[in-house]
Design an enzyme around this catalytic site. Structure first.
Site, PDB file in Angstrom:
ATOM      1  N   GLU A  54       0.874  -1.413  -0.014  1.00  0.00           N
ATOM      2  CA  GLU A  54      -0.296   0.285   0.486  1.00  0.00           C
ATOM      3  C   GLU A  54       0.899   1.480  -0.194  1.00  0.00           C
ATOM      4  OE1 GLU A  54      -0.682  -2.577   1.831  1.00  0.00           O
ATOM      5  OE2 GLU A  54      -2.718  -2.737   0.880  1.00  0.00           O
TER       6      GLU A  54
ATOM      7  N   HIS B 269     -10.624  -6.059   8.111  1.00  0.00           N
ATOM      8  CA  HIS B 269     -11.205  -5.735   7.025  1.00  0.00           C
ATOM      9  C   HIS B 269     -12.671  -5.002   7.248  1.00  0.00           C
ATOM     10  CE1 HIS B 269      -8.448  -9.297   5.637  1.00  0.00           C
ATOM     11  NE2 HIS B 269      -9.326  -9.129   4.361  1.00  0.00           N
TER      12      HIS B 269
END
Lengths: 345, 110
Positions: free
Chosen positions: A79, A148
């Site tokens: 990321e 998540h």
């Protein structure tokens, strides 16, 4: 069944001729991305699995086939690299639309988001704007593992230079994403993954006002303030409260930075009671900021302290426990009851 | 319904292919997520591949003994349009349930 087996069948991008269509949020976002790629040749989509696979939630489905791997491409699982590359591309004149696959994966890129994307325009005296729209599937509700189901809005809202927005339904998703991509400044676009699959009417021709908050349901007795997936839940609560004779207004905040203070003040001045609902942990959550703003604007008319119905100050739990963690109907109703029965002095 | 293709993943570090040993599912089977799909052999080891998701098997690629390249289609599922996702489960829309009842509001006290 088509023999084109490459990936999931792409949404019907040709449309039906009518401006009002019934789309899932997935389809609405997919269309907004496709139209943004068409509209501006400088737009690029990249991230983990967004190209060949079409995204783990199918949001970028079919876009690589249609626009080519130069404009829609997969990145390594890094990321910091995805966002670092966004900075360089933006400096070179591109309009990156990176995806961080899940909320909790944004942490490795916080340095790039905070120290580069948020500040580059300021640091360069406006010569290096960062027209980046970072899509982050966000919030909980899908029984997924750790990282998540997290709610990072107060983290990003705290960063000068960033804007933060979250759509509540397919219509909002379609228009807010296109609007975010057209903006010259960096926007964190938080997609409520629990609402990806529900369909709703989308008027592709008319998005209405896209800045600030919107009244999702007018009411007289109390204002529920929410965003993302909690808007739909608050609308359910409003229907239930109506059975008891309580008229609930639901304010969909939409933009979490900047917060639409005027809309908050207008709503709570009418209802004189406010309950803010979010999935994020309570301490230093955005509810604290909203409670402060409402108190500053409406102190003289408030009938009760602003109530917060939130997640708990623990890491987002496993799927088995998330119904206990995310504000449910009864917890929101109880919050409403607390502001209704409060007596001054 | 929609079709979802699962390409052969890289099963090691930089492997480029695998040989199909035995299919554990057949066309028409309904499979669950994580259910073993196929046993394949790479230059490193023989492994069973779990299904990345639930669905009905539409096609399989590679007979036993045949080689499949990493990234080439291995198996194709048919899945409902609205359940096509890879991580987590699709929330089911349920009729709202409540236990808390609200008291009438009295706005005449000030």
């Amino acid at each position: 069944m088509s023999e084109q087996t490459a990936e999931i069948t792409a949404p019907d991008l040709a449309g039906t001729g009518s401006h009002l269509e019934h789309l899932s949020m997935q389809q609405a976002l997919n269309r907004a991305l496709a139209e943004s790629l068409e509209e501006n040749a400088k737009t690029l989509i990249f991230g983990e699995d967004v190209g060949q696979l079409g995204g783990v939630f199918r949001i970028t489905d079919g876009l690589q086939q249609r626009f080519g791997a130069d404009r829609v491409f997969d990145t390594p699982l890094a990321e910091s690299g995805i966002l670092g590359m966004s900075v360089g591309l933006a400096m070179a004149g591109f309009h990156p639309i990176p995806e961080v696959q899940f909320d909790g994966f944004a942490y490795p890129a916080v340095n790039q988001i905070v120290c580069q994307i948020g500040r580059m325009n300021y640091r360069s005296r406006g010569t290096l704007p960062m027209p980046i729209t970072l899509r982050v599937p966000s919030f909980g509700g899908i029984r997924a593992p750790e990282h998540h189901g997290e709610s990072l809005e107060s983290l990003f809202a705290h960063v000068p230079g960033l804007k933060v927005v979250s759509p509540a339904d397919p219509h909002q998703a379609y228009h807010l994403l296109k609007h975010a991509i057209r903006r010259p400044d960096p926007v964190i676009f938080m997609e409520p993954k629990a609402r990806y699959w529900q369909k709703g009417p989308v008027d592709t021709a008319d998005g209405g006002t896209l800045e600030g908050a919107r009244v999702a349901r007018p009411g007289r007795h109390v204002t529920l303030i929410a965003w993302g997936a909690m808007v739909a839940r608050c609308l359910q609560v409003a229907e239930l409260a109506a059975e008891d004779g309580i008229d609930v207004e639901v304010l969909d905040l939409r933009w979490l930075k900047p917060i639409d203070t005027a809309a908050l003040a207008a709503s709570v001045t009418r209802t004189r009671r406010a309950v803010v609902v979010h999935e994020a942990p309570r301490t230093s959550g955005l509810g604290a900021e909203i409670a402060a703003l409402v108190t500053e604007e409406c102190f003289n008319v408030l009938k009760a302290p602003v109530e917060r119905v939130t997640g708990f100050d623990v890491p987002y739990p496993s799927g088995d426990l998330e119904d206990e963690y995310v504000p449910n109907i009864d917890r929101i109703l109880f919050g409403i009851q607390r502001v209704l029965e409060h007596r001054r002095g | 319904m929609a079709e979802l293709s699962f390409p052969l993943p890289d099963l090691g570090e930089g492997l480029i292919e695998a040989t199909v040993l035995e299919w554990l599912v057949a066309v028409g089977d309904t499979v669950e997520r994580n259910q073993p799909l196929v046993e394949v052999e790479t230059t490193k080891s023989a492994v069973e591949l779990p299904s990345p998701q639930a669905g009905v098997v539409v096609r399989v690629h590679g007979e036993p003994g045949e080689t499949v390249l990493v990234g080439d289609p291995l198996i194709v599922f048919e899945v409902p349009d609205n359940t096509a996702g890879i991580v987590g489960t699709v929330p089911q829309e349920q009729a709202p349930k409540r236990r808390v009842r609200l008291s009438p509001v009295d706005d005449d006290d000030d």
